[in-house]
Scaffold this active site. Sequence first.
Site, PDB file in Angstrom:
ATOM      1  N   SER A 156      19.876  13.410 -15.869  1.00 15.80           N
ATOM      2  CA  SER A 156      18.964  13.931 -16.989  1.00 15.80           C
ATOM      3  C   SER A 156      17.000  14.716 -16.364  1.00 15.80           C
ATOM      4  O   SER A 156      17.079  15.134 -15.283  1.00 15.80           O
ATOM      5  CB  SER A 156      18.318  12.483 -16.758  1.00 15.80           C
ATOM      6  OG  SER A 156      17.756  11.887 -15.841  1.00 15.80           O
ATOM      7  N   ASP A 157      16.460  14.936 -17.072  1.00 15.52           N
ATOM      8  CA  ASP A 157      15.440  15.608 -16.319  1.00 15.52           C
ATOM      9  C   ASP A 157      14.577  14.417 -16.242  1.00 15.52           C
ATOM     10  O   ASP A 157      14.955  12.799 -16.668  1.00 15.52           O
ATOM     11  CB  ASP A 157      14.678  16.166 -17.722  1.00 15.52           C
ATOM     12  CG  ASP A 157      12.875  17.208 -16.909  1.00 15.52           C
ATOM     13  OD1 ASP A 157      13.192  16.744 -16.161  1.00 15.52           O
ATOM     14  OD2 ASP A 157      12.953  17.621 -18.224  1.00 15.52           O
ATOM     15  N   TRP A 158      13.729  14.756 -15.692  1.00 18.39           N
ATOM     16  CA  TRP A 158      12.941  13.234 -15.440  1.00 18.39           C
ATOM     17  C   TRP A 158      12.241  12.208 -16.338  1.00 18.39           C
ATOM     18  O   TRP A 158      11.564  12.533 -16.272  1.00 18.39           O
ATOM     19  CB  TRP A 158      11.596  13.516 -13.878  1.00 18.39           C
ATOM     20  CG  TRP A 158      12.138  13.947 -12.679  1.00 18.39           C
ATOM     21  CD1 TRP A 158      11.556  13.623 -11.333  1.00 18.39           C
ATOM     22  CD2 TRP A 158      13.296  14.567 -11.840  1.00 18.39           C
ATOM     23  NE1 TRP A 158      12.530  13.647 -10.580  1.00 18.39           N
ATOM     24  CE2 TRP A 158      13.299  14.081 -10.820  1.00 18.39           C
ATOM     25  CE3 TRP A 158      14.414  15.007 -12.729  1.00 18.39           C
ATOM     26  CZ2 TRP A 158      14.964  15.245 -10.026  1.00 18.39           C
ATOM     27  CZ3 TRP A 158      15.565  15.697 -11.505  1.00 18.39           C
ATOM     28  CH2 TRP A 158      15.851  15.345 -10.688  1.00 18.39           C
ATOM     29  N   GLY A 159      12.808  11.128 -16.362  1.00 21.69           N
ATOM     30  CA  GLY A 159      11.987  10.386 -17.514  1.00 21.69           C
ATOM     31  C   GLY A 159      12.979  10.365 -18.216  1.00 21.69           C
ATOM     32  O   GLY A 159      12.078  10.217 -19.678  1.00 21.69           O
TER      33      GLY A 159
END
Length: 755
Positions: A228-231
Amino acid sequence: MDVKALVSQMTLEEKAGLCSGLDFWHTKPVERLGVPSVMVSDGPHGLRKQDEKVDHLGVNESIKAVCMPAACATAASFDRALIGRMGEAIGESCQHEKLGVVLGPAVNIKRSPLCGRNFEYFSEDPYLAGEMSAAYIGGVQSKNVGTSIKHFAANNQEHRRMSSSSNADERTLREIYFPAFEISVRKSQPWTVMCSYNRLNGVYASENPWLLTDVLRKEWGFEGYVMSDWGAVSDRVAGVAAGLDLEMPSSGGLNDRKIVAAVKAGTLDEKIVDQACERILNINYRYLENAKPETPWDQEADHQLSARIAEECMVLLKNEGALPLNKADKAVFIGEFAARPRFQGGGSSHINSFKTTSALQAAEAQGLPVTYVQGYSAARDEATDEMIAGAVEAARAARVAVVFAGLPDAYESEGYDRSHMAMPACQNRLIEAVAEANPNTVVVLHNGSPVEMPWLGRVKAVLEAYLGGQAVGIATVNLLYGDANPCGHLPETFPVKLSDNPSYLYYGGEGNEADYREGVFVGYRYYDKKEMEVLFPFGHGLSYTTFACSNLRLSGDKITDQDTLTATVAVKNTGGRAGKTVVQLYVGDRESTVLRPVRELKGFEKVELQPGESRDVTFTLDKRSFAYWNTAIHDWHVETGAFTIEVGQSSRDIEVSAEVTVESTVELPRRYTADSIFMDVMADPRAARAIEPMLATIQKAFAPNAEASDTAQEAVSADMGMAMMRYMPLRGLLSFAPDKITDDTMEELLKALNG
Ligand code: BGC
C-alpha cells in the site's frame, strides 16, 4: 529458500503480522523461524534512507545521498539507456545501504499542469512514461534490488489524495492511465507495485480486486507483491482479498488482528493470507540471497553521473542566436537559483544531497567572467525595488544576462496541488526589467511542471532545466556555454494558459468525486484535436545544430492486425555541430468510427549524429500501435482502415508521413434488433451482405414517389430520402412501408443479419 515450506510453518498470527510493516521502512521478521526483516526506502531519483526518527514526508533528516534529476527531467531525455544507467547507480547504492526495494518509479500521467507531484512523474503520454519507467526498473533490478512502481492507479492529483475517487471510463483507463504500469510490468516485471491512496471509480485502490488482481496479475502477469502507499489502507480484510499483500507502514497490529479474526470467522480464506506471505517472502529472499553490502557507493562518481544525466534532459525551448554563450563574454547570472538552485521537489522523494553544484559554482570553477546578483528571494517570494534595480544595473554592464528563475519549493510539492500555472509575480517582473535592460537576456527555468511565460517574446533564449538534481549547475553551465549540446525534448505540452488544459473544468473534482470527463484527450491528444495554439508542443526541443528526417519507408502498405510493420526513416545532422535529437513516430487512425486523437506517440529513438552524418532509424509497430480499447469486447481492437504514420522531432513538427491500411482479423460481436439503424447495418460488411437481397425492396420502400410534384420533390428528393434513411431504424420499414414489409419479413431479416 523454500518459501512455501516456510509459510506452512507459520502461525496464522505470524502470517497476518507479515502482511504489514514492522515500522515505517521495514517488513516484519519472524524470529522464531529465522525470517529477517527487509528495509525499503524512497526513491525514486536517489535514496532517502531514514534510520531513526522516521517519517514519510521528508521532514526528518535522512542519510547523505545523491539527488539525481527528477522524473520530470529524466523523461525529457527520451533516452532509455540513460535512465537505465541511472537505475543501475541507484540499485548499487541500495545494495550498499542494504535496501531491498526502492520506492519508485512514480509513473502517473500528468493530467493537469496543476498536480503537485508532476515533478515526480514522467509524462502526459502513457507510452513515453511506460518506456522510461521500464528502463529505470530494468536498471535498478539488474542489481538485485527491487522497485515499487507507483501509484497504482489514476493518482493524478494531490487534492484530497486520500479520499478522492478518480472516476474514469474503461477506455480512458486502458489507453491513458494504465499503460505506463502495463508496459513496465510486461517489459521489466517490477518486484513490487505500490497501490495509490485514491479510490478508482468509487473503490479504494488498496481494496480493488479488479485493479490489483484481474488487471495487474491475471492480464499483465505481475509476479511480485503489492504494497500500500503509506496509510492507504481503509478496509484491510477487503484489501487482502483484493490482492494487497503488504500494508505500509502498519496499523499498530489492529489490522493484523482483523485478518486473523476474518480467517477464524471464515470470511477470509487462509490460503489468500498464505499467498500474500509467499509473495512478500519471495521478493525479500530474492534480495537477501543476492545482497552485496560490500558494493561500493562512490557518491562523487554519482554526482558526476547526475550532471551527465541532467545535460541530456534539459530542454532548449527557444533560442534566437543567444546561445551558446561565448566563454570570453562578460555575463551576469541573475536570480537566487543561480547560487541556490531548486533541483528537486518536496515530500517523500526529497533527498539529503551530500553536495550541490550551482551554476555559479560551476562557472567559477571554469574561471568564466561571470558576476552574480540575487534578483529575488525564493523563500520570501519577493523582489524588492532595490533587488530589481541591482539586477538591471548589472544586466546593463554585461554582454549577456542569464536569469535563473522558476518555482520556489512552496509552489509545487507532494501533498497539495498548484492553484495556478503562473511563475512568481516578482520573478516575472524581474525578467521583464532585465530583458528591457539587456537585449541578450536568457532565462533558465527550474520547475517541475509547465509555467506561463508572459515575457517569452522579450527574451532571446529559454533553457528548461526542470528539477535537474544536485549537479544541476554543472549541466546548466555546460549547456549554456556549448560544452554540451541541448538534446532534451518536452515530455509534456506547455499550454499558453491553464484554461487551455483539457482537464481545466473538472480537475480536482467536486468533493471526493474527480470525474475524468476529458477522457482520452489528455495533453497533446487534446491540443492537436482542437488545433490549438500551445506555448511549446509535446516533444519539442532545440539543439545547437539542426536535424532533418526524410525518406520514410514502410515494410508494406497493407497489413493485418496480426502483422508487424516496420517504419524506417533517415535522420541527418544538417548543422555544424555534433548533437542528438529525438526521432518521434506517431500513429493516427484516418477512418475511425470511434473518437480518437489525431496522433499518438508509438515510437521514439534518441539519435546522436556528427555534422553531416545521416542514419536510418527503424521502428517496429504492432497491433497495439494501431489499436484502441474496445469496450464491447474489453480488449484492444484495430478498426480496418487507413492509418497515418508520421515522423518528426515534435508532435507539431512532423517532417514525413506515410499511410498504411490495417485490416482487422477480429469480428466484433454485433446483435441487430428492429431498433438498429440502417447506417450501422450497412457499415458492417457481413450484415450488409445479409441485407443485400432485400435492398431493392427496402430502397423502394423509402424512395419518394417519382410522380410527386416538384414542390414535394424539393422537400424530399430521392437523394435526400436515401440520406435520411441512414438513420432510420429497421422497424421504420413497418411504419413507412407496411405494404412491402410484414412482421414475418422483418423477423427473417433479423435472422439473416444475426445469422
Ligand atoms: C508517498 C509515496 C512514498 C511513501 C513513503 C507516500 O506519502 O505517496 O510515494 O513512497 O509516502 O514515503
